[in-house]
Design a protein around this motif. Structure first.
Motif, PDB file in Angstrom:
ATOM      1  N   ARG A  92       0.811  -1.218   0.000  1.00 41.84           N
ATOM      2  CA  ARG A  92       0.000   0.000   0.000  1.00 41.84           C
ATOM      3  C   ARG A  92       0.840   1.263   0.000  1.00 41.84           C
ATOM      4  NH1 ARG A  92      -5.851  -0.569   2.085  1.00 41.84           N
ATOM      5  NH2 ARG A  92      -6.165  -2.768   1.727  1.00 41.84           N
ATOM      6  N   THR A  93       2.129   1.106   0.216  1.00 41.07           N
ATOM      7  CA  THR A  93       3.027   2.261   0.194  1.00 41.07           C
ATOM      8  C   THR A  93       4.248   1.912  -0.658  1.00 41.07           C
ATOM      9  OG1 THR A  93       4.354   1.600   2.113  1.00 41.07           O
ATOM     10  CG2 THR A  93       2.353   2.897   2.564  1.00 41.07           C
ATOM     11  N   ARG A 139      -9.266   8.876  -0.023  1.00 46.05           N
ATOM     12  CA  ARG A 139      -8.169   9.820   0.266  1.00 46.05           C
ATOM     13  C   ARG A 139      -6.914   9.073   0.685  1.00 46.05           C
ATOM     14  NH1 ARG A 139     -11.914  13.737   3.387  1.00 46.05           N
ATOM     15  NH2 ARG A 139     -12.524  15.168   1.740  1.00 46.05           N
ATOM     16  N   ALA A 140      -7.083   8.093   1.569  1.00 41.49           N
ATOM     17  CA  ALA A 140      -5.929   7.303   2.023  1.00 41.49           C
ATOM     18  C   ALA A 140      -5.302   6.570   0.839  1.00 41.49           C
ATOM     19  CB  ALA A 140      -6.352   6.305   3.097  1.00 41.49           C
ATOM     20  N   TYR A 141      -6.147   6.021  -0.020  1.00 39.95           N
ATOM     21  CA  TYR A 141      -5.628   5.314  -1.194  1.00 39.95           C
ATOM     22  C   TYR A 141      -4.841   6.270  -2.084  1.00 39.95           C
ATOM     23  CZ  TYR A 141      -5.214   2.694  -5.447  1.00 39.95           C
ATOM     24  OH  TYR A 141      -4.691   2.076  -6.541  1.00 39.95           O
ATOM     25  N   GLN A 142      -5.422   7.414  -2.336  1.00 43.60           N
ATOM     26  CA  GLN A 142      -4.774   8.393  -3.213  1.00 43.60           C
ATOM     27  C   GLN A 142      -3.434   8.846  -2.646  1.00 43.60           C
ATOM     28  OE1 GLN A 142      -5.862   9.173  -6.204  1.00 43.60           O
ATOM     29  NE2 GLN A 142      -4.139  10.486  -6.610  1.00 43.60           N
ATOM     30  N   ASN A 143      -3.402   9.115  -1.359  1.00 41.92           N
ATOM     31  CA  ASN A 143      -2.187   9.621  -0.730  1.00 41.92           C
ATOM     32  C   ASN A 143      -1.095   8.574  -0.597  1.00 41.92           C
ATOM     33  OD1 ASN A 143      -3.337  12.144  -0.451  1.00 41.92           O
ATOM     34  ND2 ASN A 143      -4.067  11.751   1.621  1.00 41.92           N
ATOM     35  N   LEU A 144      -1.468   7.346  -0.261  1.00 43.33           N
ATOM     36  CA  LEU A 144      -0.473   6.310   0.013  1.00 43.33           C
ATOM     37  C   LEU A 144      -0.254   5.349  -1.150  1.00 43.33           C
ATOM     38  CD1 LEU A 144      -1.439   5.333   3.662  1.00 43.33           C
ATOM     39  CD2 LEU A 144       0.542   6.637   2.916  1.00 43.33           C
ATOM     40  N   THR A 145      -1.331   4.805  -1.667  1.00 43.65           N
ATOM     41  CA  THR A 145      -1.214   3.705  -2.611  1.00 43.65           C
ATOM     42  C   THR A 145      -1.019   4.159  -4.043  1.00 43.65           C
ATOM     43  OG1 THR A 145      -2.653   2.465  -1.135  1.00 43.65           O
ATOM     44  CG2 THR A 145      -2.242   1.506  -3.286  1.00 43.65           C
ATOM     45  N   SER A 146      -1.592   5.272  -4.415  1.00 39.31           N
ATOM     46  CA  SER A 146      -1.446   5.730  -5.784  1.00 39.31           C
ATOM     47  C   SER A 146       0.020   5.824  -6.235  1.00 39.31           C
ATOM     48  CB  SER A 146      -2.175   7.058  -5.959  1.00 39.31           C
ATOM     49  OG  SER A 146      -2.177   7.446  -7.305  1.00 39.31           O
ATOM     50  N   PRO A 147       0.953   6.311  -5.398  1.00 39.27           N
ATOM     51  CA  PRO A 147       2.359   6.333  -5.821  1.00 39.27           C
ATOM     52  C   PRO A 147       2.950   4.938  -6.070  1.00 39.27           C
ATOM     53  CG  PRO A 147       2.020   7.858  -4.013  1.00 39.27           C
ATOM     54  CD  PRO A 147       0.758   7.066  -4.151  1.00 39.27           C
TER      55      PRO A 147
END
Length: 185
Positions: A92-93, A139-147
């Motif tokens: 996830r990160t 939001r959590a997905y976008q901030n952490l997982t998207s990268p």
């Protein structure tokens, strides 16, 4: 002839159809499904050392630290060294992705970008999804997982699928996997 082991990861935001697509991949391609969430919940229920540590963060509403998740997943993957698998919910990160890459080779990363193309809304919602919960998870997905998708794109492992329904996305995923999953003898 010795068959090569196939290792894949499935990514996607909440509501993208990961559960549906994962179950079809497992069924059609005989991959072992490893869900980080299921594994984490089992560790917490079993009151293992990792589960007890993780529950401290979960009870406070926090995220389980990267290294604890990495240790948990890598420990589980050790037992699957000769098995084809599909990893769901991890990494996830970027830190988790790098740690996984250092220890385990991955053949393909499937990223589901399933949203309604007209409204941009999620395809489906689970019964327990309240609007504020979905927003927080996105939001959590976008901030952490998207990268993480950028990390795998840079390694040329990312294959993305977009559609409005799992039934429309699945044929494309199935077609792709039929070209990359080695046949078993």
């Amino acid at each position: 002839m010795i068959s090569r082991v196939f290792r894949a990861i499935i990514l996607g935001p909440p509501g993208s159809g990961k559960g549906t697509i994962s179950s079809r991949i497992v069924k059609d391609f005989k991959l072992t499904h490893l869900s980080s969430g299921d594994l984490l919940r089992a560790q917490v229920r079993g009151k293992t050392d990792a589960g007890l540590k993780a529950s401290e963060y979960i009870e406070r509403g926090g995220l389980v630290p990267d290294q604890l998740m990495v240790d948990l997943i890598l420990n589980e993957l050790k037992g699957l060294s000769s098995v084809d698998w599909l990893l769901d919910g991890f990494p996830r990160t970027v830190e988790q992705a790098k740690a996984l890459a250092d220890e385990v080779g991955v053949d393909s990363v499937i990223n589901l970008k399933g949203k309604d193309d007209v409204t941009g809304e999620l395809l489906t919602q689970r019964d327990d999804d309240k609007p504020e919960t979905v927003l927080a998870r996105l939001r959590a997905y976008q901030n952490l997982t998207s990268p993480v998708t950028d990390f795998y794109r840079d390694l040329d492992l990312l294959k993305e699928f977009t559609g409005t329904e799992s039934d429309k996305i699945w044929p494309e995923v199935q077609k792709y996997l039929s070209t990359v999953v080695p046949p078993k003898s």
